[in-house]
Design an enzyme around this catalytic site. Structure first.
Site, PDB file in Angstrom:
ATOM      1  N   TYR A 263       0.857  -1.187   0.000  1.00 50.13           N
ATOM      2  CA  TYR A 263       0.000   0.000   0.000  1.00 50.13           C
ATOM      3  C   TYR A 263       0.898   1.244   0.000  1.00 50.13           C
ATOM      4  O   TYR A 263       0.893   2.056   0.913  1.00 50.13           O
ATOM      5  CB  TYR A 263      -0.988   0.007   1.176  1.00 50.13           C
ATOM      6  CG  TYR A 263      -2.243   0.741   0.790  1.00 50.13           C
ATOM      7  CD1 TYR A 263      -3.119   0.202  -0.164  1.00 50.13           C
ATOM      8  CD2 TYR A 263      -2.538   2.003   1.296  1.00 50.13           C
ATOM      9  CE1 TYR A 263      -4.244   0.896  -0.577  1.00 50.13           C
ATOM     10  CE2 TYR A 263      -3.671   2.710   0.888  1.00 50.13           C
ATOM     11  CZ  TYR A 263      -4.508   2.135  -0.040  1.00 50.13           C
ATOM     12  OH  TYR A 263      -5.620   2.808  -0.456  1.00 50.13           O
TER      13      TYR A 263
ATOM     14  N   HIS B 179       7.489   4.839   0.964  1.00 51.69           N
ATOM     15  CA  HIS B 179       8.005   3.603   0.359  1.00 51.69           C
ATOM     16  C   HIS B 179       8.775   3.916  -0.927  1.00 51.69           C
ATOM     17  O   HIS B 179       9.836   3.353  -1.186  1.00 51.69           O
ATOM     18  CB  HIS B 179       6.853   2.667  -0.037  1.00 51.69           C
ATOM     19  CG  HIS B 179       6.040   2.162   1.107  1.00 51.69           C
ATOM     20  ND1 HIS B 179       4.741   2.561   1.336  1.00 51.69           N
ATOM     21  CD2 HIS B 179       6.345   1.271   2.078  1.00 51.69           C
ATOM     22  CE1 HIS B 179       4.277   1.928   2.405  1.00 51.69           C
ATOM     23  NE2 HIS B 179       5.223   1.148   2.881  1.00 51.69           N
TER      24      HIS B 179
ATOM     25  N   GLN C 216       3.529 -10.411  12.825  1.00 52.70           N
ATOM     26  CA  GLN C 216       3.973  -9.211  13.538  1.00 52.70           C
ATOM     27  C   GLN C 216       2.793  -8.367  14.028  1.00 52.70           C
ATOM     28  O   GLN C 216       2.997  -7.286  14.585  1.00 52.70           O
ATOM     29  CB  GLN C 216       4.931  -8.385  12.688  1.00 52.70           C
ATOM     30  CG  GLN C 216       4.321  -7.703  11.474  1.00 52.70           C
ATOM     31  CD  GLN C 216       5.395  -7.057  10.613  1.00 52.70           C
ATOM     32  OE1 GLN C 216       6.116  -7.722   9.881  1.00 52.70           O
ATOM     33  NE2 GLN C 216       5.512  -5.734  10.691  1.00 52.70           N
TER      34      GLN C 216
ATOM     35  N   ARG D 101      -1.139   3.384   7.355  1.00 46.65           N
ATOM     36  CA  ARG D 101      -2.269   3.421   8.293  1.00 46.65           C
ATOM     37  C   ARG D 101      -2.980   4.780   8.303  1.00 46.65           C
ATOM     38  O   ARG D 101      -4.065   4.883   8.878  1.00 46.65           O
ATOM     39  CB  ARG D 101      -1.793   3.075   9.704  1.00 46.65           C
ATOM     40  CG  ARG D 101      -1.386   1.616   9.838  1.00 46.65           C
ATOM     41  CD  ARG D 101      -1.142   1.216  11.285  1.00 46.65           C
ATOM     42  NE  ARG D 101      -1.083  -0.212  11.450  1.00 46.65           N
ATOM     43  CZ  ARG D 101       0.050  -0.939  11.515  1.00 46.65           C
ATOM     44  NH1 ARG D 101       1.212  -0.344  11.432  1.00 46.65           N
ATOM     45  NH2 ARG D 101       0.002  -2.250  11.649  1.00 46.65           N
TER      46      ARG D 101
HETATM   47  O1  PAF Z   1       8.276  -2.042   8.062  1.00 52.16           O
HETATM   48  C1  PAF Z   1       7.529  -2.880   7.533  1.00 52.16           C
HETATM   49  O2  PAF Z   1       6.783  -2.582   6.606  1.00 52.16           O
HETATM   50  C2  PAF Z   1       7.543  -4.294   8.056  1.00 52.16           C
HETATM   51  O3  PAF Z   1       7.706  -4.331   9.441  1.00 52.16           O
HETATM   52  C3  PAF Z   1       8.584  -5.192   7.363  1.00 52.16           C
HETATM   53  C4  PAF Z   1       9.998  -4.721   7.645  1.00 52.16           C
HETATM   54  C5  PAF Z   1       8.346  -5.201   5.875  1.00 52.16           C
HETATM   55  C6  PAF Z   1       8.467  -6.625   7.869  1.00 52.16           C
HETATM   56  O4  PAF Z   1       7.203  -7.146   7.614  1.00 52.16           O
END
Ligand code: PAF
Length: 291
Positions: free
Chosen positions: A32, A37, A61, A187
């Site tokens: 997303y 990113h 996680q 988010r």
């Molecule tokens: O930062 C994130 O988006 C996540 O914690 C990661 C490092 C891709 C691990 O799922």
């Protein structure tokens, strides 16, 4: 840009790149994509010959009751954005590919994972350490790029890389912010327009403590109380923590010393959304402190 969905194909591709003498950079993500990113992908492009972005919403996680199910997903849009930012391969494995029937291994990083995010999100860093190790083994990178936004995560990854002898350079790229200071986050889409506006208080809290450090304040609790006072300006906000710590160890001395880098950290919930942010600031010497 190529889309790869199996670990085996990913490893073969990475091995070919290595044999051809190409340097590989990986950008691990949960998708997303926003400008944060994309800035990591562009940074990776500068650092390597081959850029792999991983996209996997990692269930392990997320603590029970967190937003795993509703975490935003849009593979089509993410593919287009990643390609335009210079990504060569999008590695987007399925849940079964990453955790097949009978999967039984986790990685625990001790110490640094036990406070702040680790205290509020039980199991979170075990999930992060495990998936990051698996993504490294799948993509075989020379360098990995992470965002400063998840500062504690970058320390956990550094520890993991040191302890398990991954020959991978870890690069941390700055947080990308909206014009009003709100840190970009997948988010943020959960926020109503009213909450979105109020969420900027996290940035103001960090700025307030940042200014105090620059003015010569070294007492940790003064910094913490200043951030809390700012956050309390928005009564709808529920504070998980406001903290100031030595940036690389997360130790919390009574007073910081000149030359130390301090990380200011905030985490709070607004409505159903949990937000985190941080800022780094170097403690000036008494002569360099501004009035
Ligand atoms: O930062 C994130 O988006 C996540 O914690 C990661 C490092 C891709 C691990 O799922």
């Amino acid at each position: 840009m190529e889309l790869i969905v199996t670990v085996h194909q990913m490893q073969q591709y990475a091995e070919q790149q290595r044999c051809a003498g190409r340097r590989i950079a990986v950008v691990p993500t949960m998708g997303y994509f926003h400008e944060g990113h994309l800035s990591l992908i562009r940074r990776a492009r500068q650092l390597a010959d081959t850029v792999i972005t991983t996209l996997f919403v990692n269930p392990t996680q997320f603590a029970p009751g967190e937003d795993y199910q509703r975490y935003p997903r849009d593979l089509e849009r993410d593919s287009q954005l990643a390609e335009r930012s210079g990504c060569d391969v999008l590695f987007a494995p399925s849940l079964d590919e990453v955790y097949p029937q009978g999967y039984a291994t986790t990685i625990t990083v001790h110490g640094i994972t036990e406070k702040f995010e680790g205290a509020f999100r039980p199991g979170h860093f075990q999930g992060v350490a495990t998936i990051v190790a698996k993504l490294f083994l799948a993509t075989k990178p020379h360098v990995a790029v992470f965002g400063q936004k998840d500062w504690q995560q970058t320390l956990v990854v550094r520890q993991l890389v040191r302890d398990l002898n991954f020959a991978i350079e870890i690069v941390v790229a700055p947080t990308v912010r909206e014009p009003d200071g709100l840190a970009m986050s997948s988010r943020n889409v959960y926020l109503s327009p009213g909450e979105r506006q109020k969420a900027t208080v996290l940035y103001r809290a960090l700025q307030r403590a940042h200014c105090l450090v620059k003015q010569g304040e070294r007492r940790r609790l003064v910094l913490v109380h200043a951030m809390e006072a700012e956050l309390r300006q928005v009564p709808e906000l529920s504070i998980d923590y406001a903290a100031a710590a030595e940036a690389m160890t997360l130790e919390e001395p009574e007073e910081f010393t000149a030359g130390q880098t301090v990380v200011l950290l905030v985490a709070a919930r607004i409505g159903a959304t949990r937000l985190i942010d941080n800022d780094l600031v170097q403690v000036p010497s008494s002569e360099d402190a501004c009035a």
